[in-house]
Design an enzyme around this catalytic site. Sequence first.
Site, mmCIF file in Angstrom:
data_model
loop_
_atom_site.group_PDB
_atom_site.id
_atom_site.type_symbol
_atom_site.label_atom_id
_atom_site.label_comp_id
_atom_site.label_asym_id
_atom_site.label_seq_id
_atom_site.Cartn_x
_atom_site.Cartn_y
_atom_site.Cartn_z
ATOM 1 C CB CYS A 147 -3.294 0.866 -38.256
ATOM 2 S SG CYS A 147 -4.581 0.406 -39.440
ATOM 3 C CB CYS A 186 -0.920 -0.021 1.214
ATOM 4 S SG CYS A 186 -2.063 1.342 1.203
ATOM 5 C CB CYS A 206 0.215 4.275 -41.258
ATOM 6 S SG CYS A 206 -0.568 4.496 -42.866
#
Lengths: 447, 441
Positions: free
Chosen positions: A390, A139, A353
């Site tokens: 893409c 934690c 692209c």
Amino acid sequence: MADLTTDFIGIRSPNPFWLASAPPTDKEYNVRRAFDAGWGGVVWKTLGAEGPPVVNVNGPRYGVIHGADRRVLGINNIELITDRPLQTNLDEIARVKRDYPDRAMIASIMVPCEEEAWKAILPRVEDTGSDGIELNFGCPHGMSERGMGSAVGQVPEYIQMVAEWCKHYTHLPVIVKLTPNITDIRKPARAAKAGGADAVSLINTINSITAVDLDDFAPEPTIDGKGSHGGYCGPAVKPIALSMVSEIARDPETRGMPISGIGGVTTWRDAAEFIALGCGNVQVCTAAMTYGFKVVQEMTAGLSRYMDEKGYASIEDFRGRAVPNVTDWQHLNLNYVTKARIDQDACIKCGRCYAACEDTSHQAVAMSADRTFTVVDEECVACNLCVDVCPVEDCITMERLEAGTTDPRTGRIVQAEPADWTTHPNNPGSPNYVPAGQDTMVSEPAE
Amino acid sequence: MTEAMRLDGIRAGRLGPDDLARNFGDLHPGLDAHEATVAADRCYFCHDAPCIAACPTDIDIPLFIRQIQTGQPEAAAKTIFDQNIMGGMCARVCPVETLCQEACVREAAEGKPVEIGRLQRYATDAMMAAGEHPYARAPDTGRRVAVVGAGPAGLACAHRLAMHGHAVTVYDAQPKPGGLNEYGIAAYKTPDGFAQAEVDWLLKIGGIAIENDKAIGKGLSLSALRSDFDAVFLAVGLGGVGALGLDGEDAAGVENAVDFIAALRQHDDLTTLPIGRHVVVIGGGMTAVDAAVQAKLLGAEVVTIAYRRTRDRMPASRWEQDLAASHGVRLAFGLVPHALHARGGKLREVELAYVNPDMTPTGETVRVRADQLFRAIGQKLEAVEGLDLAGGKIAVTGAGRTSLDDVWAGGDCAAGGEDLTVTAVAEGRDAAEDIHGSLSS
Ligand SMILES: Cc1cc2nc3c(=O)[nH]c(=O)nc-3n(C[C@H](O)[C@H](O)[C@H](O)COP(=O)(O)OP(=O)(O)OC[C@H]3O[C@@H](n4cnc5c(N)ncnc54)[C@H](O)[C@@H]3O)c2cc1C
Ligand SMILES: Cc1cc2nc3c(=O)[nH]c(=O)nc-3n(C[C@H](O)[C@H](O)[C@H](O)COP(=O)(O)O)c2cc1C
Ligand code: SF4
């Protein structure tokens, strides 16, 4: 049908999906609902020492990072361990375990780093009928300021010491839960092993601030104009968790040590990936907090179907199969040459692209007047960025150049034999080293 | 179906006020903030985005959508208005299915384009609701330009000229500015007085005076404007409507679709606006569809669009055709008006002749009941003195240059470009830049 049952350090559960120690496991009511929904086990919300329980903030305790459509990518929290009395939790654990004997019941514990404190709580946990304990050394907020949680997890000597105490005072299996807020995860894992722990689980949450409120100039989540760092979890942390798991799985000192994989498990696929990296089971928190307990049904059905398709009868059939394939960069085959290929039928002509490669990479995507995008093999270094950006899956793929063909970028013939950096002529440490100034200097793939 | 819908003749009150209010409400209500975020998240931020190329005003669509995504619809609006000062109206009336949204790569990917039009409306509405006008007029140049016609072409030109510091006077034949935005566009595309609100917002730039009820040919002349001003921009639209060339066109019930629509747009209480029981619309463009749909929405029982060619040749987009069909308008193809049959001076029937695809008659005719017939066979230019024409419109080269060196023209009245609001805005804007260039040199 694949058999999903697991035996993790002697603890049996009907499937490898456990709920991580967190709000979903803080109460009898929740845990019963979880078991009814199909979860294989739970790690009960972390118990503290006898005495007045910790208190939580009374304002927001979670922050979030959203993706498109407000999909939860990551949550951070400033919640502490359970804020309910110890005895109440112990009674509930005992009742639930009695009613669900086939499910794994693990008690998470965090008490001060003093032998007496552990000695006091362990027998009481044992009395509940729990199957094991998990030491919360992870934690990262609040409890760490009091010398517990990640304050212990960041000091390997403490981990070893506490693990030894636990092995001494209880016969229950001991899992040490690791904090990722450390530079080298192998150190605490080795310490856990040295202390005799049966397993490690990782990761706990990562120090984080999810956002800053630009009107109040306060970090989020904000409590009355102030915030403190919280612990980050959810899909966004999965890559960090996978990497840390792999480090422990392949470290010569800890190899073979049972691992419970935690961090961003959201689908069956995530779970299978953790298992492939050597985990004996997985723990889930954020996915349950986002979608409710029912998600486990997709996870179990999905894992089962995957295993059937692959012909794996049990988890053990594929557990750890990816571990040998995790290696150091220097061993990667430099004679593996690929080029991006764009499927013109699948292409929707968004041009992402092109933007990515033209602006930020190697100018290897050509764009025609009619928006046809093609890869220029002379320039493509095969970085994969176009594939990543893409929006259409499998529209751009990487195709390997056959041995014997010439890579138009380097003009070199692709060799069939693998070769890596350790033998590369540019590497001063390689037997083939050619010092600078001599014309055989090879200018690739130095990126 | 009300009883009043079955009464023959042209009469008001076929539908009650509630039905009418519902029928003429917003066709595409604006997106709320949540819907806008969901819609904006679908944009891929394409490189050199095809949607931009498909927009006649070249709005940077991916940029404005990203600005919505990042919580700044007002910044998005600025991106839109930089290219298209009537981005608010265009968001409502553009046939996006043949423009930006047709080009959206998600149309190719999933057959569901990003909702560019509605996102544009979300952004522009946000800025207009805030009363913000993001442009300031440049210091006065001392040059004066007359704009004739206060439609989208004229107003876009005037705004851009004002930005550059020129003093503009806009003359318009109608009592209200806005052109077809005010008198032509279908009521359900731009309800709630949006056209006038947009004009008021646009005029906040300052430096533009509008003079209504002033027309070339009625008090004004081009030669007088040329001597009074440094430049003139003509944006008079297409005011004339062709006749069918049939006997009996003067029968009661035979009307121009644009006149019917203009009357409808200016009518405050639609329960008092008369409409036929059987309505026939002749034509195949946006005007035909708008007249037919609105006739139906007013309570006409049977509405037929008779178009002379085949469906795929219809100028109205497929989306418009479907809109008509979904309102119960009957679309009939390969039919030309052949004869009008009246009784007591009132139209009763239209006789339509079937034609082959090459427009030769098949010899067959059909008679269709009609209390009312709307001509929607295209608008034409009402001639302006002294200008060369091309294909019935004002001939222009470059950014709206006419055969007179101090006169520019744009919008529907000028040759070239589709007859659309957005095209008119683009031509007005570009002519303004050209006028500014020539006044500055
Ligand atoms: C019924 C109908 C529906 C349409 N629906 C759509 C739609 O949904 N979407 C879309 O994109 N396009 C639509 N259009 C087309 C669009 O309205 C026009 O292309 C556009 O309004 C052209 O703008 P403009 O400024 O050139 O001309 P107009 O809008 O026609 O404005 C010309 C102005 O010049 C004034 N004027 C005319 N003659 C004179 C004169 N002699 N002296 C002074 N002032 C004069 C007129 O009063 C008018 O205000 C529709 C057209 C019609 C008729
Ligand atoms: C609100 C919240 C409270 C948590 N409390 C505890 C805790 O008490 N003890 C503990 O060991 N881990 C705690 N965790 C960490 C989770 O058990 C888990 O390690 C982490 O969330 C990563 O898994 P996930 O990505 O599936 O959420 C907590 C996480 C969250 C979100
Ligand atoms: S793989 Fe990299 S270098 Fe090759 S085309 Fe794609 S983005 Fe460009």
